[in-house]
Design a protein around this motif. Structure first.
Motif, PDB file in Angstrom:
ATOM      1  N   GLU A 197       0.810  -1.211   0.000  1.00 53.42           N
ATOM      2  CA  GLU A 197       0.000   0.000   0.000  1.00 53.42           C
ATOM      3  C   GLU A 197       0.850   1.270   0.000  1.00 53.42           C
ATOM      4  OE1 GLU A 197      -2.502  -0.433   3.384  1.00 53.42           O
ATOM      5  OE2 GLU A 197      -3.661  -2.095   2.516  1.00 53.42           O
ATOM      6  N   SER A 198       2.073   1.170   0.468  1.00 50.04           N
ATOM      7  CA  SER A 198       2.938   2.352   0.563  1.00 50.04           C
ATOM      8  C   SER A 198       3.393   2.857  -0.797  1.00 50.04           C
ATOM      9  CB  SER A 198       4.178   2.030   1.412  1.00 50.04           C
ATOM     10  OG  SER A 198       5.093   1.218   0.693  1.00 50.04           O
ATOM     11  N   GLY A 199       3.401   1.960  -1.790  1.00 49.05           N
ATOM     12  CA  GLY A 199       3.886   2.338  -3.120  1.00 49.05           C
ATOM     13  C   GLY A 199       5.384   2.291  -3.259  1.00 49.05           C
ATOM     14  N   SER A 200       6.097   2.034  -2.183  1.00 55.21           N
ATOM     15  CA  SER A 200       7.557   1.910  -2.243  1.00 55.21           C
ATOM     16  C   SER A 200       7.933   0.583  -2.903  1.00 55.21           C
ATOM     17  CB  SER A 200       8.156   1.956  -0.836  1.00 55.21           C
ATOM     18  OG  SER A 200       7.852   3.186  -0.203  1.00 55.21           O
ATOM     19  N   VAL A 201       9.100   0.556  -3.533  1.00 56.17           N
ATOM     20  CA  VAL A 201       9.591  -0.672  -4.149  1.00 56.17           C
ATOM     21  C   VAL A 201      11.043  -0.868  -3.747  1.00 56.17           C
ATOM     22  CG1 VAL A 201      10.086  -1.884  -6.302  1.00 56.17           C
ATOM     23  CG2 VAL A 201       8.032  -0.463  -6.124  1.00 56.17           C
ATOM     24  N   PHE A 202      11.299  -1.950  -3.051  1.00 55.27           N
ATOM     25  CA  PHE A 202      12.666  -2.330  -2.701  1.00 55.27           C
ATOM     26  C   PHE A 202      12.675  -3.827  -2.427  1.00 55.27           C
ATOM     27  CE2 PHE A 202      10.466  -0.655   1.043  1.00 55.27           C
ATOM     28  CZ  PHE A 202      10.591  -1.694   1.958  1.00 55.27           C
TER      29      PHE A 202
END
Length: 234
Positions: free
Chosen positions: A75-80
């Motif tokens: 949900e955060s939209g971060s990608v790692f």
């Protein structure tokens, strides 16, 4: 600024409490602690004596424990690189939750997430192998393999770059699927429809073109013989 030993301990305790309460652990600062906790869970899982015990533990303990954290990540939209996410995808397949497993696998593939260290294949190859194994068992039990088979077959044949042997196996499976008799066995003589036989022939020919040793030569010959027989009857 580096955390003191006391601060690190407090962070570990906080993360463990969140996990025990099945709450999301969202702080990036705690990712290394998440991974430590995850590694402990994986080690415990490997020590369980039976496959059934492991499946139950994944479904009833590990997934409820970790899913909120992965959902918060998505949900955060971060990608790692997110090992917790990767393990949850694997556990979802093991637990039989194919809806969520395939949905999350698509995201993991789009994000180019690596599979856990004990899985040597990429996520596309892992998913392809998981679904075809599931389909074989499900068919043997007399149950439907849709929509999961068609969804994954489309990915295998149009989206994912896989070793030819894997893709060939899928074309073979799809071809033989069209030839199943009342007992669930692939048999060309059980099929009276010319169009179905021709479609199966194309699928099996594609499989053999991709990987010569896929093992469809006999069935292709039987399909050809069946088609000749049906043409004579017309």
């Amino acid at each position: 600024m580096a955390l003191s030993p006391a601060q690190r301990h407090s962070q570990r305790v906080a993360v463990q409490k969140q996990l025990e309460r099945r709450q999301a652990v969202e702080s990036l600062d705690s990712l290394h602690i998440q991974i430590q906790a995850l590694n402990q869970d994986v080690a415990y899982l490997r020590d369980l004596p039976t496959i059934a015990d492991r499946v139950t533990h994944k479904r009833d303990v590990l997934l409820p424990r970790w899913l909120p954290t992965v959902e918060a990540y998505l949900e955060s939209g971060s990608v790692f690189v997110h090992p917790v996410f990767a393990w949850c995808v694997v556990w979802l397949f093991d637990a039989g939750d194919l809806d969520k497993a395939l949905a999350w696998a698509d995201i993991a593939i789009a994000q180019q997430q690596p599979t856990p260290d004990n899985i040597r294949s990429s996520f596309p190859a892992f998913v392809a192998d998981q679904v075809i194994a599931w389909a074989e068992n499900t068919l043997a039990a007399g149950e439907s393999i849709e929509p999961y088979f068609t969804r994954t077959f489309e990915n295998v044949t149009t989206r994912w770059r896989l070793h030819e042997e894997i893709t060939a196996k899928w074309f073979k499976f799809a071809g033989l699927l069209l030839l199943r008799d009342d007992n669930g066995q692939p048999r060309a003589t059980a099929v009276d429809d010319v169009e179905t036989l021709e479609k199966a022939a194309v699928l099996l020919a594609t499989a053999e073109k991709l990987y010569k040793r896929v093992g469809v030569g006999t069935m292709r010959a039987q399909i050809a013989a069946r088609l000749r027989s049906l043409m004579k009857e017309q």
